[in-house]
Write a protein that holds these residues in place. Structure first.
Motif, PDB file in Angstrom:
ATOM      1  N   ARG A   1       0.818  -1.209   0.000  1.00  0.00           N
ATOM      2  CA  ARG A   1       0.000   0.000   0.000  1.00  0.00           C
ATOM      3  C   ARG A   1       0.859   1.269   0.000  1.00  0.00           C
ATOM      4  O   ARG A   1       0.618   2.191   0.773  1.00  0.00           O
ATOM      5  N   GLY A   2       1.840   1.314  -0.849  1.00  0.00           N
ATOM      6  CA  GLY A   2       2.687   2.494  -0.949  1.00  0.00           C
ATOM      7  C   GLY A   2       3.338   2.834   0.377  1.00  0.00           C
ATOM      8  O   GLY A   2       3.919   1.973   1.038  1.00  0.00           O
ATOM      9  N   GLN A   3       3.243   4.083   0.794  1.00  0.00           N
ATOM     10  CA  GLN A   3       3.855   4.521   2.049  1.00  0.00           C
ATOM     11  C   GLN A   3       3.187   3.878   3.263  1.00  0.00           C
ATOM     12  O   GLN A   3       3.720   3.916   4.366  1.00  0.00           O
ATOM     13  N   ASN A   4       2.011   3.251   3.068  1.00  0.00           N
ATOM     14  CA  ASN A   4       1.325   2.533   4.149  1.00  0.00           C
ATOM     15  C   ASN A   4       1.843   1.105   4.318  1.00  0.00           C
ATOM     16  O   ASN A   4       1.460   0.433   5.277  1.00  0.00           O
ATOM     17  N   LEU A   5       2.651   0.631   3.356  1.00  0.00           N
ATOM     18  CA  LEU A   5       3.166  -0.741   3.372  1.00  0.00           C
ATOM     19  C   LEU A   5       2.012  -1.728   3.471  1.00  0.00           C
ATOM     20  O   LEU A   5       1.241  -1.864   2.536  1.00  0.00           O
ATOM     21  N   VAL A   6       1.873  -2.443   4.606  1.00  0.00           N
ATOM     22  CA  VAL A   6       0.745  -3.358   4.795  1.00  0.00           C
ATOM     23  C   VAL A   6      -0.091  -2.924   5.988  1.00  0.00           C
ATOM     24  O   VAL A   6      -0.855  -3.720   6.547  1.00  0.00           O
ATOM     25  N   GLY A   7       0.072  -1.654   6.388  1.00  0.00           N
ATOM     26  CA  GLY A   7      -0.654  -1.124   7.529  1.00  0.00           C
ATOM     27  C   GLY A   7      -1.711  -0.135   7.097  1.00  0.00           C
ATOM     28  O   GLY A   7      -2.136  -0.115   5.934  1.00  0.00           O
ATOM     29  N   TYR A   8      -2.101   0.720   8.036  1.00  0.00           N
ATOM     30  CA  TYR A   8      -3.220   1.624   7.796  1.00  0.00           C
ATOM     31  C   TYR A   8      -2.853   3.093   8.015  1.00  0.00           C
ATOM     32  O   TYR A   8      -3.711   3.939   8.161  1.00  0.00           O
ATOM     33  N   ARG A   9      -1.539   3.368   8.041  1.00  0.00           N
ATOM     34  CA  ARG A   9      -1.078   4.749   8.136  1.00  0.00           C
ATOM     35  C   ARG A   9       0.255   4.839   7.407  1.00  0.00           C
ATOM     36  O   ARG A   9       0.823   3.823   7.017  1.00  0.00           O
ATOM     37  N   HIS A  10       0.763   6.039   7.238  1.00  0.00           N
ATOM     38  CA  HIS A  10       2.062   6.208   6.607  1.00  0.00           C
ATOM     39  C   HIS A  10       3.191   5.903   7.594  1.00  0.00           C
ATOM     40  O   HIS A  10       3.095   6.207   8.783  1.00  0.00           O
ATOM     41  N   TYR A  11       4.256   5.315   7.060  1.00  0.00           N
ATOM     42  CA  TYR A  11       5.435   5.016   7.865  1.00  0.00           C
ATOM     43  C   TYR A  11       6.625   5.785   7.300  1.00  0.00           C
ATOM     44  O   TYR A  11       6.632   6.210   6.145  1.00  0.00           O
ATOM     45  N   GLY A  12       7.655   5.946   8.131  1.00  0.00           N
ATOM     46  CA  GLY A  12       8.833   6.690   7.718  1.00  0.00           C
ATOM     47  C   GLY A  12       9.545   6.038   6.548  1.00  0.00           C
ATOM     48  O   GLY A  12       9.455   4.828   6.322  1.00  0.00           O
ATOM     49  N   ASP A  13      10.288   6.857   5.804  1.00  0.00           N
ATOM     50  CA  ASP A  13      10.962   6.373   4.599  1.00  0.00           C
ATOM     51  C   ASP A  13      11.925   5.227   4.884  1.00  0.00           C
ATOM     52  O   ASP A  13      12.016   4.275   4.094  1.00  0.00           O
ATOM     53  N   ASP A  14      12.656   5.287   6.003  1.00  0.00           N
ATOM     54  CA  ASP A  14      13.621   4.215   6.259  1.00  0.00           C
ATOM     55  C   ASP A  14      12.910   2.909   6.577  1.00  0.00           C
ATOM     56  O   ASP A  14      13.403   1.826   6.252  1.00  0.00           O
ATOM     57  N   ILE A  15      11.691   2.985   7.179  1.00  0.00           N
ATOM     58  CA  ILE A  15      10.897   1.770   7.431  1.00  0.00           C
ATOM     59  C   ILE A  15      10.414   1.188   6.110  1.00  0.00           C
ATOM     60  O   ILE A  15      10.460  -0.033   5.901  1.00  0.00           O
ATOM     61  N   VAL A  16       9.975   2.056   5.208  1.00  0.00           N
ATOM     62  CA  VAL A  16       9.513   1.590   3.890  1.00  0.00           C
ATOM     63  C   VAL A  16      10.657   0.911   3.145  1.00  0.00           C
ATOM     64  O   VAL A  16      10.497  -0.185   2.586  1.00  0.00           O
ATOM     65  N   ARG A  17      11.815   1.543   3.127  1.00  0.00           N
ATOM     66  CA  ARG A  17      12.954   0.966   2.400  1.00  0.00           C
ATOM     67  C   ARG A  17      13.359  -0.385   2.985  1.00  0.00           C
ATOM     68  O   ARG A  17      13.609  -1.342   2.229  1.00  0.00           O
TER      69      ARG A  17
END
Length: 615
Positions: free
Chosen positions: A85-101
């Motif tokens: 889910r883009g910046q949400n990954l597999v959650g329901y809010r946005h996560y920081g860029d280093d977490i996404v990477r």
């Protein structure tokens, strides 16, 4: 006409059971047939991401990372695909860029070949970090354009979003029709335009719901689409995708023949039919409510979630009101597509509006974050009245939301401490702190942290395990009898997707006597008003069924404690319900005299949570 073999992505291991079985299929139920799935010749197997990550931890007592590794060890020919889910990954809010990477890197290392990435708002800024990380791993970046119908979603809108994603490096494009709204002739226009403007392969993902999808697939195939998504017939139709067997048969002898072995497909279908029957799962069907998607535009999977939410609140009969409220809320907040997480955010707001009887009185954190621009730019104009009511003088942001996130993976690593044994554990905790902590404690700290909780006698735990495996009312009767015969006051029992809270019958007692409000003998669906008094204290009651948390994170002090002064509207706690974290504010000013629920405890509709002495 030149032959053009159509590729088929199988969604059985992810979206199909997410859509029909509430994402409850276990890894052990996949393994007996996984090697045959690998032999078929699918374009890819969608097996991870979406709600599977959350469901593994929350309901199935499984490590989602271990599931991926196990599947990778059994699949050698077919690319494994996930939904991100883009910046949400597999959650329901946005996560920081280093977490996404880091998440993308670990997903690739553990076995993902194809990353299908989407953003609920089609805000391409929310693809940037994930896209760059995927390209660095050398894996396939499939960018999805979310399809919906509204005054602001035009053909030109979809082409412009696709153009930005191709410029970002997308290896292929997917049209994601989660609500089954894409009509056959519009699909022909859209696919024709995409094929004429972009050189990358085009894939189409449709849900069945009202029944348009098979016709839409055929027109899209004629227009040049390269790959379509289907599911094995026991998990097809209804909220899921069209059946693989049906589509494969329809294309036999045509220039688009998929060349998949129909007999092997039926062998797989027979296996999953046994799984379906043993699990007691319904088939995918189309009802009048689902057919009305063409009117209210609420996806079928969202309707299933709403039914579950309202059933928990003893308010299933109010579903028609909620379905009428959803389009109103959606228009007020700028016509976001109803796909995760916006489907949960808009749907939950509609439920709260209907159940509370006062529109926009209770606003979940996620809706506040959306209105602040923390999920990205709204597709259309947002009601100024709603902005003022929810945010006051605060103005929405205009920058890429992730630029304002300062949390890092190291922050979560410090919080979770020795519970995490690998980066994957830290990532699970960063995405779902409460759920992951419970899982890690249970598996890393020993049996005293199991699902039956602490201080449960061994003999009773054994009997509970036996009782919960029974069917129907016998399960509840046996457990109630055991609790009544024991020294326990309350037992919260979880087994798979079953969660039962049993409280010992007690005589009426005031809050001042023992610090605990008496529990009703049976759920009635009615709760006393929030201002009900006990010993002169104002009782703040739960407006919903959910999980009670005293703080926003285990490492952060409680919002309020006994003896604290509070003012009207001040946050007292968080109630996790309907996949969202809802802040509960005080409806009076005063002094907190009692906290009536344990941190992490399941609470019922109307249950007292705080006793406040008014001032």
């Amino acid at each position: 006409m030149r032959a053009r073999r159509i590729g088929i992505t199988d969604t059985t291991l992810r979206d199909a059971h997410q859509s029909l079985w509430a994402t409850r299929m276990r890894t052990s139920e996949m393994l007996p047939v996984i090697e045959l799935l690998d032999e078929i010749g699918f374009h890819s197997l969608e097996c991870w991401g979406g709600a599977t990550f959350d469901a593994c931890l929350r309901f199935l007592d499984e490590d989602p990372w271990e599931r991926l590794r196990v599947l990778r060890n059994h699949v050698h020919r077919t690319p494994l695909q996930m939904l991100l889910r883009g910046q949400n990954l597999v959650g329901y809010r946005h996560y920081g860029d280093d977490i996404v990477r880091r998440f993308v890197t670990k997903a690739a290392e553990n076995g993902i070949d194809v990353f299908r990435v989407f953003d609920a708002l089609n805000d391409t800024r929310n693809f940037e970090t994930a896209a760059a990380a995927i390209k660095e791993t050398g894996k396939h970046f499939q960018a999805a354009v979310v399809y919906t119908i509204s005054p602001v979603h035009s053909l030109d809108h979809y082409i412009e979003v696709a153009r930005r994603l191709v410029d970002m490096g997308a290896d292929s494009l997917c049209i994601k029709d989660m609500a089954a709204l894409l009509s056959p002739f519009y699909a022909e226009q859209l696919i024709t335009r995409l094929k004429s403007e972009f050189a990358v392969p085009i894939q189409l993902h449709c849900h069945y719901i009202g029944g348009l999808a098979p016709m839409t697939y055929l027109k899209a195939i004629e227009a040049g689409v390269d790959v379509i998504d289907t599911a094995t017939v026991p998990m097809a139709f209804g909220n899921s995708q069209p059946a693989t067997e049906m589509v494969v048969t329809a294309l036999i002898g045509t220039p688009y023949d998929s060349e998949l072995d129909l007999e092997k497909l039926f062998t797989i279908a027979k296996y999953f039919e046994r799984v379906r029957l043993e699990g007691g799962w319904d088939r995918g069907v189309t009802s009048l409510t689902h057919m009305q998607v063409y009117s209210h535009q609420v996806p079928g999977g969202m309707i299933s979630n709403l039914e579950g939410q309202l059933k928990e609140q003893n308010a299933l009969d109010r579903l028609p009101e909620v379905l009428e409220e959803i389009p109103v809320v959606r228009a007020e907040v700028g016509f976001p597509p109803l796909v995760t997480p916006m489907s949960q955010i808009v749907g939950t707001q509609a439920v709260l509006n209907v159940l509370s009887g006062k529109r926009w009185q209770i606003v979940p954190d996620e809706m506040k974050a959306y209105l602040r621009g923390r999920y990205g730019a709204a597709p259309g104009p947002v009601s100024a009245e709603i902005i003022e009511r929810v945010l006051g003088d605060e103005r929405p942001i205009s920058v890429r939301p992730a630029e304002l996130i300062d949390e890092t993976l190291d922050d979560f690593r410090a919080e979770v401490g020795d519970l995490a044994r690998a980066d994957e554990d830290v990532l699970s905790y960063a995405l779902f702190p409460q759920t992951a902590r419970t899982y890690l404690e249970r598996h890393h700290l020993g049996p005293e942290h199991d699902v039956f909780g602490t201080d449960v006698p061994a003999y009773l735990t054994s009997q509970m395990e036996t009782a919960v495996s029974k069917a129907g009312a016998d399960r509840v009767k046996d457990i109630i009898a055991m609790v009544e015969a024991s020294d326990l006051q309350e037992l919260i029992l979880e087994e798979g997707d079953v969660r039962i809270t049993v409280r010992k019958t007690a005589p009426e007692a005031s809050v001042a006597d023992n610090g605990t409000a008496p529990a009703p003998a049976a759920a009635t669906g009615q709760a006393p008003g929030p201002g009900a008094q006990s010993n002169g204290y104002h009782l703040v009651r739960s407006p919903m069924v959910g999980t009670f948390y005293r703080a926003s994170s285990p490492a952060i002090p409680p919002f309020v404690d006994v003896g604290d002064d509070v003012s009207t509207g001040q946050t007292l706690c968080i109630l996790e319900a309907m996949k969202l974290m809802n802040e509960l504010g005080s409806d009076v000013s005063g002094v907190v005299r009692e906290v009536l629920a344990d941190n992490g405890a399941a609470v019922e509709y109307g249950q007292p949570l705080f006793a406040i002495e008014p001032v």
